[in-house]
Each structure stands twice: as C-alpha cells, then as structure tokens.
Design a protein around this motif. Structure first.
Motif, short mmCIF file in Angstrom:
data_model
loop_
_atom_site.label_atom_id
_atom_site.label_comp_id
_atom_site.label_asym_id
_atom_site.label_seq_id
_atom_site.Cartn_x
_atom_site.Cartn_y
_atom_site.Cartn_z
N THR A 86 46.70 -77.68 6.38
CA THR A 86 45.37 -77.30 5.70
C THR A 86 45.73 -77.55 4.09
N SER A 87 46.53 -78.46 3.91
CA SER A 87 46.71 -78.79 2.42
C SER A 87 45.45 -79.14 1.73
N SER A 88 44.54 -80.07 2.17
CA SER A 88 43.28 -80.43 1.70
C SER A 88 42.27 -79.69 2.43
N PRO A 89 41.47 -79.30 1.74
CA PRO A 89 40.24 -78.71 2.15
C PRO A 89 39.32 -79.41 3.32
N TYR A 90 38.53 -78.74 4.10
CA TYR A 90 37.85 -79.38 5.21
C TYR A 90 36.38 -79.13 4.84
N ASN A 91 35.46 -79.93 5.48
CA ASN A 91 34.17 -79.45 5.74
C ASN A 91 34.18 -78.74 6.84
N MET A 92 33.44 -77.54 6.87
CA MET A 92 33.60 -76.59 7.88
C MET A 92 31.99 -76.17 8.35
N GLY A 93 32.02 -75.82 9.73
CA GLY A 93 30.78 -75.50 10.23
C GLY A 93 30.83 -74.32 11.14
N TRP A 94 29.68 -73.56 11.20
CA TRP A 94 29.42 -72.81 12.42
C TRP A 94 28.50 -73.34 13.33
N PHE A 95 28.86 -73.00 14.75
CA PHE A 95 27.91 -73.44 15.86
C PHE A 95 27.87 -72.28 16.78
N ARG A 96 26.86 -72.51 17.73
CA ARG A 96 26.73 -71.15 18.70
C ARG A 96 26.32 -71.94 19.97
N GLN A 97 27.00 -71.05 21.08
CA GLN A 97 26.63 -71.44 22.54
C GLN A 97 25.70 -70.46 22.80
N ILE A 98 24.53 -70.51 23.35
CA ILE A 98 23.70 -69.60 24.01
C ILE A 98 23.79 -69.83 25.44
N PRO A 99 23.94 -68.71 26.30
CA PRO A 99 23.81 -68.81 27.83
C PRO A 99 22.76 -69.72 28.41
N GLY A 100 22.93 -70.85 28.97
CA GLY A 100 21.88 -71.64 29.76
C GLY A 100 21.39 -72.64 28.60
N LYS A 101 21.88 -72.70 27.45
CA LYS A 101 21.62 -73.59 26.48
C LYS A 101 22.75 -74.20 25.91
N GLY A 102 22.65 -75.55 25.42
CA GLY A 102 23.63 -76.17 24.91
C GLY A 102 23.97 -75.61 23.45
N ARG A 103 25.16 -76.04 23.07
CA ARG A 103 25.84 -75.79 21.77
C ARG A 103 24.72 -76.13 20.57
N GLU A 104 24.50 -75.28 19.49
CA GLU A 104 23.55 -75.62 18.63
C GLU A 104 24.22 -75.17 17.22
N PRO A 105 23.80 -75.95 16.13
CA PRO A 105 24.38 -75.79 15.07
C PRO A 105 24.03 -74.50 14.34
N VAL A 106 24.49 -73.90 13.54
CA VAL A 106 24.11 -72.62 12.63
C VAL A 106 24.05 -73.04 11.34
N ALA A 107 25.44 -73.37 10.60
CA ALA A 107 25.30 -73.76 9.19
C ALA A 107 26.89 -74.50 8.99
N ALA A 108 26.68 -75.04 7.70
CA ALA A 108 28.12 -75.93 7.48
C ALA A 108 28.02 -76.14 5.81
N ILE A 109 29.26 -76.14 5.51
CA ILE A 109 29.62 -75.93 4.02
C ILE A 109 30.80 -77.37 3.88
N SER A 110 30.54 -77.90 2.65
CA SER A 110 31.22 -78.96 2.19
C SER A 110 32.60 -78.48 2.01
N ARG A 111 33.55 -79.48 1.85
CA ARG A 111 35.10 -79.21 1.56
C ARG A 111 35.15 -78.24 0.34
N ILE A 112 34.70 -78.37 -0.76
CA ILE A 112 34.99 -77.79 -2.02
C ILE A 112 33.59 -76.74 -1.96
N GLY A 113 32.72 -76.66 -1.22
CA GLY A 113 31.64 -75.62 -1.19
C GLY A 113 30.56 -75.94 -2.11
N GLY A 114 30.47 -77.19 -2.46
CA GLY A 114 29.35 -77.48 -3.26
C GLY A 114 28.02 -77.69 -2.50
#
Length: 125
Positions: A28-56
C-alpha cells in the motif's frame, strides 16, 4: 496483493447510523482509488460510493447521496463509510474495493482490482 478487511457492520434500527471501515494491508505504498459496494439478497452487486487516490474526488450512487459519506485516511490505509438515516432498504453485505489505476473510475465495479470479504449491515424497521 492488497488485502482488504471491512468492519463496523451490524444491526441498527431505521433512522440510525453506522460507520464502516476498511483496512488495507500489503503493498500500500501508493494510495489507491477506493470504493464501497453492496450486495442485496436476490439482487446484483451495486455501487455505493467511491473516492479517488488522494481523496479529491468522490462519487455517490443516487441511493447514497446525501446520507452516506466516504472518506479515507491514507496514512492509516483505511477507508470509511459513514452511513446516516439508514433504512431497511440499505440492508446488504457491504464490500470495499481498491483500484490500483492512476485514473479515477468512480463507481465502475469492473475497474476495481481487489475486494474485501464484506461486512453485513442489517437495518430493522
């Protein structure tokens, strides 16, 4: 190989709040773009939120906008998701993910290279 471990899930009443965390280990020496996703029963995975490497830059799914806040602490290699005004429709398995690209792909799940095992969020009515 980056390992991601989510925590902070649990059972909460409608209208309540939870704060999810995602701890990253490995190269983890370099920052990564990061995201949150969720899986609802009976449904596919869906995005929730994402943030860029430096957070901008941040992106939110319509269901999360105005209620959830994504943030990251690069010094601690930790990603957060503050969730307020939770409803039963938010019940899901929440995953964090990391994208090693220099470009910010936002909520595109196929752009993410590493995934955690998930933490369960259950909202009772």
């Amino acid at each position: 190989q980056v390992q991601l471990v989510e925590s902070g899930g649990g059972l909460v009443q409608a209208g309540g709040s939870l704060r999810l965390s995602c701890s990253a280990s490995g190269p983890t020496s370099s920052p990564y773009n990061m995201g949150w996703f969720r899986q609802i029963p009976g449904k596919g995975r869906e995005p929730v939120a994402a943030i860029s490497r430096i957070g901008g830059y941040t992106n939110y799914a319509a269901s999360a906008r105005g209620r959830f806040t994504i943030s990251k602490d690069n010094a601690k290699n930790t990603l957060y998701l503050q969730m307020n005004s939770l409803s039963p429709e938010d019940t899901a398995l929440y995953y964090c993910a990391a994208d090693k690209s220099l470009l910010f792909h936002g909520l595109r799940a196929d752009a993410y290279d590493y995934w955690g095992q998930g933490t369960q969020v259950t909202v009772s009515s």
